[in-house]
Scaffold this active site. Structure first.
Site, PDB file in Angstrom:
ATOM      1  N   CYS A 382      60.589  56.363  11.056  1.00  0.00           N
ATOM      2  CA  CYS A 382      61.023  57.545  10.537  1.00  0.00           C
ATOM      3  C   CYS A 382      60.061  59.178  11.537  1.00  0.00           C
ATOM      4  O   CYS A 382      60.310  59.676  11.833  1.00  0.00           O
ATOM      5  CB  CYS A 382      61.248  57.736   9.137  1.00  0.00           C
ATOM      6  SG  CYS A 382      63.404  58.730   8.834  1.00  0.00           S
ATOM      7  N   HIS A 508      65.395  52.728   9.515  1.00  0.00           N
ATOM      8  CA  HIS A 508      64.040  52.078   8.336  1.00  0.00           C
ATOM      9  C   HIS A 508      64.145  50.665   8.771  1.00  0.00           C
ATOM     10  O   HIS A 508      64.428  50.010   7.907  1.00  0.00           O
ATOM     11  CB  HIS A 508      63.558  52.193   7.148  1.00  0.00           C
ATOM     12  CG  HIS A 508      63.603  54.064   6.967  1.00  0.00           C
ATOM     13  ND1 HIS A 508      62.247  54.491   6.894  1.00  0.00           N
ATOM     14  CD2 HIS A 508      64.389  54.505   6.962  1.00  0.00           C
ATOM     15  CE1 HIS A 508      62.305  55.436   6.031  1.00  0.00           C
ATOM     16  NE2 HIS A 508      63.290  56.329   6.865  1.00  0.00           N
ATOM     17  N   GLU A 510      61.642  48.108   7.914  1.00  0.00           N
ATOM     18  CA  GLU A 510      61.214  47.181   7.766  1.00  0.00           C
ATOM     19  C   GLU A 510      62.698  46.803   6.039  1.00  0.00           C
ATOM     20  O   GLU A 510      62.425  46.163   5.598  1.00  0.00           O
ATOM     21  CB  GLU A 510      60.676  48.043   7.154  1.00  0.00           C
ATOM     22  CG  GLU A 510      60.526  49.228   6.026  1.00  0.00           C
ATOM     23  CD  GLU A 510      61.240  50.708   6.659  1.00  0.00           C
ATOM     24  OE1 GLU A 510      61.227  51.016   7.865  1.00  0.00           O
ATOM     25  OE2 GLU A 510      60.985  51.390   6.273  1.00  0.00           O
TER      26      GLU A 510
HETATM   27  N1  GLN Z   1      60.924  63.999   6.361  1.00  0.00           N
HETATM   28  C1  GLN Z   1      61.835  63.430   8.398  1.00  0.00           C
HETATM   29  C2  GLN Z   1      63.240  63.897   7.965  1.00  0.00           C
HETATM   30  O1  GLN Z   1      63.579  63.799   6.656  1.00  0.00           O
HETATM   31  C3  GLN Z   1      61.825  62.109   7.976  1.00  0.00           C
HETATM   32  C4  GLN Z   1      61.852  60.735   7.387  1.00  0.00           C
HETATM   33  C5  GLN Z   1      61.400  59.734   6.564  1.00  0.00           C
HETATM   34  O2  GLN Z   1      60.256  60.039   7.375  1.00  0.00           O
HETATM   35  N2  GLN Z   1      61.866  58.860   5.617  1.00  0.00           N
HETATM   36  O3  GLN Z   1      63.936  63.443   9.360  1.00  0.00           O
END
Ligand code: GLN
Length: 533
Positions: A382, A508, A510
């Protein structure tokens, strides 16, 4: 009709109700009962999505885009069955539903009260899972500790629910602590007696007591607890602290927790549990033939729960590779071009963690640059994927000041920008791009080789994304966009082919790693780190 098991906790928090619930569910599932777990959280937030990870640990996202408690991660890792919004309900959500009904006029002029309106809504949420017809058994974990003001409506709802469905269809397991007093050289049962009294005050006699302890509890203690708490001796179950949470299902089986539950609920099918796959996993987990050190670069590293699913995914992927993964945390705040080599010394690969906001972001860029230039395996999740794109734009494309618009709204090169659908959104809660989305994989790429599929589904939680205006330039310079969402064209995976293992995922992974199916990206990344060790 579904059968219901409630799990309550007494004496103190952090006894591991979620692990006990997940372990019992695993044993019942292994005996052929389809089982799900639900958690009620007694706080006023509508969901944990707006909570700082330092407050509440990681926010676990389900396929249907619910932002939930991290215990749901255990449920999924243990059971291998996806959960949904129905599996995690907070007091905030209960009240929100009741207040919305009141505003609609659904209560027809009645005074709206905790009893019956809040308790009815709690009971409705429990029944909702039963009514799907998908489950033989629903385990409902009540968050918090018996005796807390916040828990009272839940206990009253539980008392009524049990009365509604009958004792053969609903049992209560109470988790408690048996402390050992070194000076007296004795295990003490009094806190347990008091917390059971607290339950009795609410009109609930527990059926089973699961006793967390650091010392074995002998027959004499079991008898004493049984007598004073009014339960059968075989319903006093010892839960000693063990090496890993993955040992707990077998421990509970040894203590016959599943047998006691089956007999109390008068469940007919008593097939022996099939735990072959679980035991195979434990065998690999306990007998690694190799070990590897991997860096976790993040800003919430002081609190292990903030990256819970990442740690667990490493454990599961380690077992799949028959190797022990030692995760070394690196605070991204403190990284500089001067100290990076020393900070990452001895690591065979790095994972750059998800996150929000500016703090620690520049440190992550420094780490990404180091990994790219030195051939150190890199896995960005992310924000970690967005980091890789910003770093590549600055140092390979030469776009000075390139940034994510999240960190610098006025950057000359917003290579990561807010998704168009997000621009007008002002409200914070539940408004990110959440849950499962499709992703098509480009043939011949690392991602395609790892997944061995043309199309996958992964879970998301973000507002920002790779700015497609820069995609061509990035690709021309050697960054491959190997995963694309077919409906929107959003880039979901980037990778660098001229590198031993360099991949960033906007989603994600994970959140989808389970004991029986460790996530392929983690398995492959750990393997690459092992090769590099
Ligand atoms: N802050 C980033 C976004 O909103 C990444 C979010 C995250 O890592 N879950 O796109």
């Amino acid at each position: 009709m579904a059968k219901y098991i409630f799990v309550t906790g007494g004496v103190t928090s952090s006894l591991g109700k979620g692990i006990i619930a997940a372990s019992l569910a695993k044993l019942l599932q292994a005996r052929g009962f389809s089982t799900t777990i639900q958690k009620f959280d007694p706080y006023i937030n509508v969901d944990p999505g707006t909570l700082n990870p330092y407050e509440h640990g990681e926010c676990y996202v389900t396929d249907d885009g619910a932002e939930t408690d991290l215990d749901l991660g255990y449920y999924e890792r243990f059971l291998g069955v996806p959960t949904s919004q129905a599996n995690n309900v907070t007091t905030g959500r209960i009240y929100q539903t009741v207040i919305e009904k009141e505003r609609r006029g659904d209560y027809l002029g009645k005074t709206v009260q905790v009893i019956p309106h809040i308790t009815d809504e709690i009971k409705r949420r429990v029944r909702l899972l039963g009514q799907t017809g998908e489950y033989d058994i629903i385990i409902t974990e009540l968050g918090g500790t018996v005796g807390d003001i916040e828990s009272l409506p839940y206990l009253e709802a539980l008392r009524q629910f049990r009365w509604d469905v009958g004792e053969d269809n609903c049992i209560v397991i109470h988790l408690t602590l048996i402390p050992y007093l070194a000076a007296a050289k004795e295990l003490k049962t009094k806190p347990t007696q008091h917390s059971v009294k607290e339950l009795l005050n609410a009109g609930i006699q527990p059926d089973v007591l699961v006793c967390r302890t650091d010392q074995p509890i002998g027959m004499d203690i079991r008898r004493k607890i049984a007598l004073f708490c009014n339960v059968a001796v075989n319903s006093v179950v010892e839960a000693m602290t063990v090496d890993t949470v993955y040992d707990v299902p077998l421990y509970m089986m040894k203590e016959k927790l599943d047998e006691v539950v089956i007999s109390k609920l008068r469940l007919k099918d008593r097939r022996e549990p099939d735990l072959k796959a679980w035991k195979r996993f434990l065998g690999r987990l306990k007998n690694p033939t190799d070990s590897v050190k991997i860096g976790l670069i993040g800003k919430y590293i002081e609190l292990k729960d903030a990256y819970k699913s990442i740690y667990e995914s490493f454990t599961l992927a380690g077992a799949a590779n028959e190797c022990k993964v030692e995760v070394v945390t690196v605070q991204s705040d403190n990284l500089t071009p001067e100290n990076i080599e020393q900070k990452l010394e001895g690591l065979s690969g790095i994972l750059v963690a998800p996150g929000f906001g500016e703090r620690g972001f520049e440190g992550k860029i420094i780490a990404a640059r180091y990994a790219r230039e030195s051939g150190l395996p890199y896995f960005g999740i992310c924000l970690g994927m967005q980091t890789a794109v910003v770093e590549f734009s600055r140092h390979v494309l030469g776009l000075g000041g390139a940034n994510s618009a999240e960190m610098d709204a006025d950057t000359a090169h917003p290579v990561i920008h807010k998704m168009p659908g997000q621009i007008k959104i002002k409200q914070m809660g539940g408004t990110m791009r959440l849950g499962a989305y499709d992703c098509d994989l480009k043939k011949g790429t690392l991602a395609h080789k790892i997944y061995k599929e043309n199309s996958i589904q992964e879970r998301h939680r973000h507002r920002f994304e790779l700015n497609n205006d820069y995609k061509e330039k990035l690709e021309a310079a050697g960054m491959v966009c190997s995963g694309i969402n077919p409906e929107t064209g959003l880039v979901e995976i980037v990778e660098l082919p001229n590198h031993p293992w360099y991949l960033g995922a906007q989603f994600h992974p994970e959140l989808k790693s389970t004991v029986e199916e460790p996530h392929p990206l983690f398995v492959s990344f750990v393997k690459a780190c092992l090769t590099n060790a």
